[in-house]
Design a protein around this motif. Structure first.
Motif, PDB file in Angstrom:
ATOM      1  N   ALA A 244      45.123  37.572  38.354  1.00  7.20           N
ATOM      2  CA  ALA A 244      45.906  36.444  38.854  1.00  7.20           C
ATOM      3  C   ALA A 244      46.598  36.853  40.153  1.00  7.20           C
ATOM      4  O   ALA A 244      47.000  38.006  40.322  1.00  7.20           O
ATOM      5  N   GLU A 245      46.750  35.919  41.061  1.00  8.19           N
ATOM      6  CA  GLU A 245      47.370  36.203  42.352  1.00  8.19           C
ATOM      7  C   GLU A 245      48.773  36.773  42.156  1.00  8.19           C
ATOM      8  O   GLU A 245      49.639  36.132  41.552  1.00  8.19           O
ATOM      9  N   GLN A 246      49.016  37.962  42.679  1.00  8.77           N
ATOM     10  CA  GLN A 246      50.336  38.587  42.564  1.00  8.77           C
ATOM     11  C   GLN A 246      50.352  39.880  43.364  1.00  8.77           C
ATOM     12  O   GLN A 246      49.312  40.453  43.662  1.00  8.77           O
ATOM     13  N   GLY A 247      51.554  40.325  43.710  1.00  8.52           N
ATOM     14  CA  GLY A 247      51.715  41.595  44.414  1.00  8.52           C
ATOM     15  C   GLY A 247      51.001  41.649  45.745  1.00  8.52           C
ATOM     16  O   GLY A 247      50.632  42.733  46.215  1.00  8.52           O
ATOM     17  N   GLY A 248      50.787  40.485  46.368  1.00  3.72           N
ATOM     18  CA  GLY A 248      50.111  40.454  47.658  1.00  3.72           C
ATOM     19  C   GLY A 248      48.608  40.364  47.562  1.00  3.72           C
ATOM     20  O   GLY A 248      47.929  40.118  48.557  1.00  3.72           O
ATOM     21  N   GLN A 249      48.044  40.573  46.361  1.00  4.47           N
ATOM     22  CA  GLN A 249      46.594  40.518  46.195  1.00  4.47           C
ATOM     23  C   GLN A 249      46.172  39.120  45.765  1.00  4.47           C
ATOM     24  O   GLN A 249      46.732  38.548  44.830  1.00  4.47           O
TER      25      GLN A 249
ATOM     26  N   GLY B 203      38.116  28.975  40.365  1.00  6.51           N
ATOM     27  CA  GLY B 203      38.418  29.121  41.783  1.00  6.51           C
ATOM     28  C   GLY B 203      39.820  29.623  42.061  1.00  6.51           C
ATOM     29  O   GLY B 203      40.129  30.075  43.158  1.00  6.51           O
ATOM     30  N   ASP B 204      40.713  29.556  41.048  1.00  5.11           N
ATOM     31  CA  ASP B 204      42.103  29.972  41.247  1.00  5.11           C
ATOM     32  C   ASP B 204      42.623  30.526  39.930  1.00  5.11           C
ATOM     33  O   ASP B 204      42.327  30.003  38.852  1.00  5.11           O
ATOM     34  N   VAL B 205      43.381  31.609  40.013  1.00  6.31           N
ATOM     35  CA  VAL B 205      43.983  32.210  38.814  1.00  6.31           C
ATOM     36  C   VAL B 205      45.446  32.501  39.118  1.00  6.31           C
ATOM     37  O   VAL B 205      45.751  33.240  40.049  1.00  6.31           O
ATOM     38  N   GLN B 206      46.342  31.900  38.322  1.00  6.11           N
ATOM     39  CA  GLN B 206      47.775  32.075  38.514  1.00  6.11           C
ATOM     40  C   GLN B 206      48.416  32.447  37.182  1.00  6.11           C
ATOM     41  O   GLN B 206      47.914  32.091  36.107  1.00  6.11           O
ATOM     42  N   VAL B 207      49.530  33.172  37.260  1.00  6.20           N
ATOM     43  CA  VAL B 207      50.249  33.548  36.039  1.00  6.20           C
ATOM     44  C   VAL B 207      51.599  32.840  36.022  1.00  6.20           C
ATOM     45  O   VAL B 207      52.317  32.819  37.028  1.00  6.20           O
ATOM     46  N   TYR B 208      51.924  32.220  34.887  1.00  5.21           N
ATOM     47  CA  TYR B 208      53.173  31.475  34.699  1.00  5.21           C
ATOM     48  C   TYR B 208      53.879  32.046  33.480  1.00  5.21           C
ATOM     49  O   TYR B 208      53.464  31.797  32.332  1.00  5.21           O
ATOM     50  N   GLY B 209      54.906  32.850  33.707  1.00  8.99           N
ATOM     51  CA  GLY B 209      55.673  33.393  32.598  1.00  8.99           C
ATOM     52  C   GLY B 209      54.840  34.136  31.586  1.00  8.99           C
ATOM     53  O   GLY B 209      55.108  34.076  30.387  1.00  8.99           O
ATOM     54  N   GLY B 210      53.824  34.816  32.051  1.00  8.58           N
ATOM     55  CA  GLY B 210      52.974  35.595  31.154  1.00  8.58           C
ATOM     56  C   GLY B 210      51.719  34.871  30.716  1.00  8.58           C
ATOM     57  O   GLY B 210      50.829  35.484  30.115  1.00  8.58           O
ATOM     58  N   TYR B 211      51.613  33.567  30.987  1.00  8.05           N
ATOM     59  CA  TYR B 211      50.400  32.810  30.665  1.00  8.05           C
ATOM     60  C   TYR B 211      49.508  32.763  31.909  1.00  8.05           C
ATOM     61  O   TYR B 211      49.924  32.282  32.968  1.00  8.05           O
ATOM     62  N   VAL B 212      48.287  33.245  31.784  1.00  2.50           N
ATOM     63  CA  VAL B 212      47.342  33.226  32.898  1.00  2.50           C
ATOM     64  C   VAL B 212      46.508  31.957  32.807  1.00  2.50           C
ATOM     65  O   VAL B 212      45.831  31.713  31.801  1.00  2.50           O
ATOM     66  N   VAL B 213      46.574  31.147  33.868  1.00  3.53           N
ATOM     67  CA  VAL B 213      45.832  29.889  33.918  1.00  3.53           C
ATOM     68  C   VAL B 213      44.640  30.062  34.857  1.00  3.53           C
ATOM     69  O   VAL B 213      44.804  30.374  36.034  1.00  3.53           O
ATOM     70  N   HIS B 214      43.455  29.826  34.293  1.00  2.00           N
ATOM     71  CA  HIS B 214      42.216  29.905  35.072  1.00  2.00           C
ATOM     72  C   HIS B 214      41.851  28.481  35.474  1.00  2.00           C
ATOM     73  O   HIS B 214      41.449  27.676  34.626  1.00  2.00           O
ATOM     74  N   ALA B 215      42.007  28.157  36.731  1.00  2.00           N
ATOM     75  CA  ALA B 215      41.759  26.803  37.210  1.00  2.00           C
ATOM     76  C   ALA B 215      40.433  26.737  37.952  1.00  2.00           C
ATOM     77  O   ALA B 215      40.096  27.630  38.729  1.00  2.00           O
ATOM     78  N   GLY B 216      39.699  25.687  37.699  1.00  2.00           N
ATOM     79  CA  GLY B 216      38.420  25.528  38.377  1.00  2.00           C
ATOM     80  C   GLY B 216      37.793  24.198  38.056  1.00  2.00           C
ATOM     81  O   GLY B 216      38.473  23.271  37.593  1.00  2.00           O
ATOM     82  N   VAL B 217      36.490  24.076  38.303  1.00  2.00           N
ATOM     83  CA  VAL B 217      35.789  22.817  38.057  1.00  2.00           C
ATOM     84  C   VAL B 217      34.748  22.996  36.968  1.00  2.00           C
ATOM     85  O   VAL B 217      34.138  24.062  36.830  1.00  2.00           O
ATOM     86  N   MET B 218      34.549  21.952  36.193  1.00  2.00           N
ATOM     87  CA  MET B 218      33.554  21.975  35.129  1.00  2.00           C
ATOM     88  C   MET B 218      32.155  21.952  35.731  1.00  2.00           C
ATOM     89  O   MET B 218      31.865  21.179  36.644  1.00  2.00           O
ATOM     90  N   ARG B 219      31.305  22.824  35.206  1.00  2.00           N
ATOM     91  CA  ARG B 219      29.924  22.876  35.659  1.00  2.00           C
ATOM     92  C   ARG B 219      28.972  22.311  34.594  1.00  2.00           C
ATOM     93  O   ARG B 219      28.090  21.532  34.888  1.00  2.00           O
ATOM     94  N   TYR B 220      29.122  22.754  33.355  1.00  2.00           N
ATOM     95  CA  TYR B 220      28.227  22.321  32.292  1.00  2.00           C
ATOM     96  C   TYR B 220      29.039  22.101  31.017  1.00  2.00           C
ATOM     97  O   TYR B 220      30.063  22.752  30.789  1.00  2.00           O
ATOM     98  N   GLY B 221      28.563  21.211  30.156  1.00  2.00           N
ATOM     99  CA  GLY B 221      29.078  21.062  28.800  1.00  2.00           C
ATOM    100  C   GLY B 221      30.554  20.738  28.689  1.00  2.00           C
ATOM    101  O   GLY B 221      31.180  20.225  29.614  1.00  2.00           O
TER     102      GLY B 221
END
Length: 987
Positions: A569-574, A592-610
């Motif tokens: 997840a985006e943090q520490g400059g990386q 396409g994007d990964v962020q951490v919110y209070g210890g919860y890592v959210v993987h955000a992106g677009v649906m491709r299949y199913g």
């Protein structure tokens, strides 16, 4: 067989290296040709080519207009620039300062690749005895020097006398003509073949397809004459088999006679200078001289076959084709040996595997070869091809030293790429098995399934075709294209959502914390390199949490919270990772994007299949293509931080950083700007550290103990967790902790860091500083690149060094002035080493100064010439009181102005009008004596009459007037107007 000497003698005499050197020496030593090293097989500066596919490519600037080409010895405009038509002895656009500008005869062995675009032999490799994706093209060229007779005589002499091939086995073709386009038969070539001794029944005609050569829709072209060889011979006449794809009657050499230019209207015009371009297939010639039935049976390939056998334990290569190839092993030998040649040369010349253009072709070839190796040789994939590279380098490194210099890098890249494919190869083959199992034998694999095998598992479509053929299945390319287009449309949703990325607000975070069975995400796996199995704990879409993605369209944004993840997840400059979360043969999220919110890592992106639902067991697959450069840039940031302290002193403190895929940015405290000399030391310090090939260590340590390590670096004002992760480059963290106050640790890069890093500094390869600047009082910023990005800017720097070197050698003139101005601006826009750019700017500035000095001297001489002409006129014509003079002047010239000034001060009793033509501009002016003024001659009116003819305006004060016009074609008319004005007043 096949020659005038016994086969055994030929086999022993004609090794592959000797064949090559004999060809080159024949033209170089006996016929005065210049040896020109092979150009890069990856034509990075030629947008018209995917790969170099013929020996003529690097000479296009000599014989063809409007092409932009670069090698280490010459350079023209970049692809996006306006072409510069230069004066050369030929038709083309070669830089006059280049060694190519004076090239008349050339010989070389050109590295060629035909594995994509118009010329693509990939599908045929392994199936027959003579197709290759990589091959050598021996060639000789004449640029406005010798022509048909000499070229034909040389080729026949070389083949029959030097290589001692049997003339009865050689057949030649010539152009039969084409009445529809007004082209006569090339009887001239036919007559020359008869003259050197070719039997009349061995001389054949060929049509536009086989015997007329053109580069494209426009440009130089001409008839050609091929030479074919009959492997079998035996007294037969093989004329009927020429150009019929008979494996025993091979085309080996083509002589192209460039004598026409194809105009935009498709008409043909004779060239003022005629050229020769020939291409002789090296591998085919070797097979003939060694009396082998196949190119693959020669020492071009046998050392690689021996190494493959040694590595795999496979049975020896037996040369079987089709049904005679037991278990497909011989085909696999041919495919793997061919492919390692392409991979080694392409990567050495900058063709790094990726998903775009040339890079995708390289990736396709590697994955195709890797699958062949595993299926038919039963070897583990991950470091197979790199084991073959040293053998190839030993074979060909003498002729092509670039592969020797790049061997280590090539092996590293092959291992990385192979290992990446290995992660999905097993799963992809299982998926293919499931997909194929649903199709009856002889049926068709669905286009959507074929595309997903590429999209998700990295199987190039041509690889899937091979696998389908093995099962007796077919693939509809149209269906695959439809599936690809559908995926492209879905990706638009991802791009559209990039500017409005899925984000959680405080209420969403609170909702997560109150959900049963949703733990904080365990992201400790982000420091590993393997795929991770996880469970879907929460699904976020359109502002709320949902139980499944049923009803969510492909291309819509979704956020997944998992119990664990290997995504960073985006943090520490990386910056964050990207990748996929999927269920094999099930739903898939393009992350396409990964962020951490209070210890919860959210993987955000677009649906491709199913569709996903809560509780799904999924696979987390981050993109190594993105993670790799991020790792390199992050470790590079640490090394840069260390180097800054070593060069600038201990007062240097980090004030921020950014670790992106393309580059790194590092902000630090420093009272003054960093000089070019200091930058050079910093870059050298970084390079020295990288060259130590130091392992990178990381360990979670109690914060208090970690702070005791001598020389440890931390960001001022940053709050660190306890325990804190310590990253050390070169010394294990446990060793640091054993003696934390040891002074030697100040010579080690040690930092608190939660980012991802390389395993060893050699993985970074290079670090190049692009720029250094101030961003606030006492705060400086450095931008740098590592790895492949560093190689690319180094390549660009080499191009510019060659460009500036050529500029320095150019004779002074308008062309040099234009180039200097253009490249001085271009140098400021391009990305390269700040140190190199600084030095190049100094060199260009010196050229600017020299140009200015030349310009001043030339203008002074030009002004003197005009003044002398006026003086000489009045001295020769003592009674004359007037002069109207037409002259040619340089652009920007002040000769007219200076001459008028001289007349006004030294010859006040004379009336003078000067009309100067400067390219497409006109500079004019006049002086009117007092006597002429009394007779009614007015300087302003006189000048405006002339301006009315040449355009523009004129103006001045009193007895003088100056003007500039734009119609240079009416200079003679303007002179007459000026004279008539005098005549009308009787002057």
């Amino acid at each position: 067989m096949g020659s005038t000497v016994p086969a055994q003698e030929r086999v022993e005499e004609w090794t592959a290296p000797k064949v090559r050197s004999t060809f080159i020496d024949f033209f170089k030593e006996k016929h005065g040709h210049t040896f020109v090293p092979s150009s890069s097989v990856v034509p990075l500066a030629d947008p018209t080519l995917l790969f170099t596919n013929a020996g003529m490519n690097q000479y296009k600037s000599i014989v063809r207009p409007n092409l932009y080409l670069h090698t280490s010895t010459y350079i023209l405009s970049k692809p996006q620039e306006t072409p510069q038509r230069l004066h050369t002895p030929f038709l083309g656009t070669v830089d006059p300062s280049s060694s190519f500008a004076h090239l008349r005869r050339a010989v070389n062995s050109q590295k060629c690749i035909r594995a994509g675009g118009k010329h693509n032999d990939l599908d045929d490799v392994g199936k027959d005895s003579y197709h290759h994706t990589f091959f050598e093209m021996l060639g000789n060229w004449s640029f406005g020097d010798y022509f048909k007779e000499e070229a034909i005589t040389m080729s026949w002499t070389l083949l029959t006398q030097t290589f001692r091939l049997d003339p009865d086995r050689l057949y030649v073709t010539y152009f039969e003509g084409n009445a529809d386009v007004g082209l006569p038969p090339d009887t001239e070539a036919r007559d020359f073949w008869l003259k050197v001794g070719v039997a009349e029944d061995h001389i054949l005609t060929g049509d536009m397809k086989d015997n007329f050569w053109e580069m494209g829709d426009q440009g130089p072209c001409g008839p050609c004459s091929e030479i074919h060889y009959d492997r079998l011979g035996g007294g037969r006449n093989a004329s009927s088999l020429v150009n019929q794809d008979d494996p025993n009657v091979l085309e080996i050499w083509n002589n192209v006679f460039i004598q026409y230019n194809r105009e935009p209207d498709r008409s043909l015009k004779a060239l003022p200078n005629r050229h020769i371009d020939t291409g002789l297939g090296f591998e085919r010639l070797v097979s003939i001289l060694q009396d082998k039935p196949s190119n693959y049976d020669t020492d071009v390939f046998t050392p690689l076959f021996d190494r493959i056998k040694e590595i795999t334990g496979a049975r020896p290569y037996a040369g079987g084709f089709g049904d005679e190839d037991e278990g497909g092993v011989d085909t696999a030998y041919r495919v793997v040996a061919d492919h390692v040649r392409l991979l080694t040369f392409a990567i050495s010349d900058g063709g790094v595997p990726n998903n775009v253009g040339r890079g995708y072709v390289v990736r396709r070839v590697l994955r195709r070869g890797a699958r062949y190796a595993r299926r038919y040789f039963d070897v583990e994939i991950g470091s197979f091809f790199s084991k073959l590279v040293p053998t190839l380098v030993e074979q060909m490194g003498g002729m092509f030293p670039e592969i020797r210099g790049k061997m280590k890098e090539v092996m590293e890249i092959l291992d990385e790429e192979e290992a990446s494919f290995a992660k999905t190869l097993d799963r992809g083959e299982v998926m293919f098995g499931k997909m194929a199992g649903k199709v009856a034998e002889g049926g068709k694999l669905g286009g959507g399934d074929v595309w997903r095998l590429y999209d998700t598992y990295g199987f190039p479509v041509d690889l899937t075709k091979i696998m389908a053929e093995e099962r007796g299945l077919s693939i509809d390319d149209g269906e695959v294209a439809e599936a690809q287009e559908k995926a492209r449309e879905a990706s638009k949703g991802e791009k559209k959502g990039a500017g409005d990325a899925l984000k959680l607000n405080v209420h969403d975070i609170n909702a997560l914390e109150n959900m049963d069975g949703v733990p904080k995400t365990d992201d400790s796996f982000k420091f590993g390199r393997e795929n991770v199995a996880a469970t879907v704990k929460a699904i976020y879409h359109a502002g709320s949490f949902i139980n499944s993605t049923d009803g969510v369209g492909e291309g819509d944004q979704v956020g997944l919270v998992l119990d664990r993840t290997n995504f960073y997840a985006e943090q520490g400059g990386q910056e964050n990772d990207t990748g996929r979360i999927l269920v094999d043969d099930g739903p898939e999220l393009e992350v396409g994007d990964v962020q951490v919110y209070g210890g919860y890592v959210v993987h955000a992106g677009v649906m491709r299949y199913g569709s996903f639902k809560l509780g799904d067991e999924v696979l987390c697959q981050y993109s190594e293509e993105r993670r790799g450069p991020l790792r390199g840039n992050h470790t590079g940031t640490h090394i840069l931080n260390f180097a800054l302290r070593e060069v600038l002193g201990d007062e240097i403190n980090q004030r921020g950083s950014l670790v992106a895929e393309e580059k790194l940015r590092f902000d630090f405290s420093h009272k003054s700007g960093v000089s070019e000399a200091e930058l050079e030391k910093i870059e050298a310090e970084c390079t020295g550290y990288l060259r130590q090939n130091s392992d990178v260590y990381a360990l979670d340590v109690e914060l208090a103990k970690a702070r005791e390590i001598e020389g440890v670096r931390a960001v001022f004002g940053e709050t660190y967790p306890d325990p804190v992760r310590v990253v050390s480059i070169g010394v294990a963290v446990e060793e640091l902790l054993a003696e934390p106050k040891k002074k030697e640790w100040r010579c080690v890069s040690v930092e608190f860091c939660g980012g991802t890093h390389v395993r060893n500094t050699q993985d970074i390869k290079e670090l190049v500083i692009l720029e250094e600047s101030g961003i606030a009082k006492g705060i400086r910023r450095i931008v740098a690149v590592t790895g492949q990005g560093a190689y690319e800017v180094q390549r660009v720097a080499q191009e510019w060094e060659a460009r500036v070197g050529g500029l320095e050698k150019m004779e002074y003139g308008s062309e040099k002035e234009a180039r200097t101005k253009e490249w001085q601006h271009g140098l400021g826009q391009v990305e390269m080493s700040a140190v190199v750019k600084g030095k190049l700017r100094e060199r260009v500035a010196k050229v600017v100064k020299e140009n200015l000095e030349h310009q001043k001297a030339a203008q002074k001489a030009e002004s003197k010439k005009v003044v002398d002409a006026i003086t000489e006129h009045f001295e020769a014509n003592k009674e004359s009181k007037t002069l109207v003079l037409s002259l040619s002047v340089s652009t920007g010239s002040k000769a007219v102005q200076e001459a008028i000034k001289m007349v006004s001060s030294k010859q006040k009793d004379k009336s003078v009008y000067l009309v100067g033509k400067a390219d497409d501009k006109v500079v004019h002016g006049c002086f009117v004596s007092e006597e002429a003024q009394k007779k009614g001659l007015d300087a302003g009116k006189w000048a405006n009459e002339v301006a009315g003819v040449v355009g523009g305006k004129a103006g001045g004060k009193g007895a003088s007037s100056l003007g500039q016009g734009t119609n240079a074609g009416r200079v003679d008319e303007a002179v007459e107007v000026a004279r008539k004005a005098l005549e009308g007043l009787g002057l």
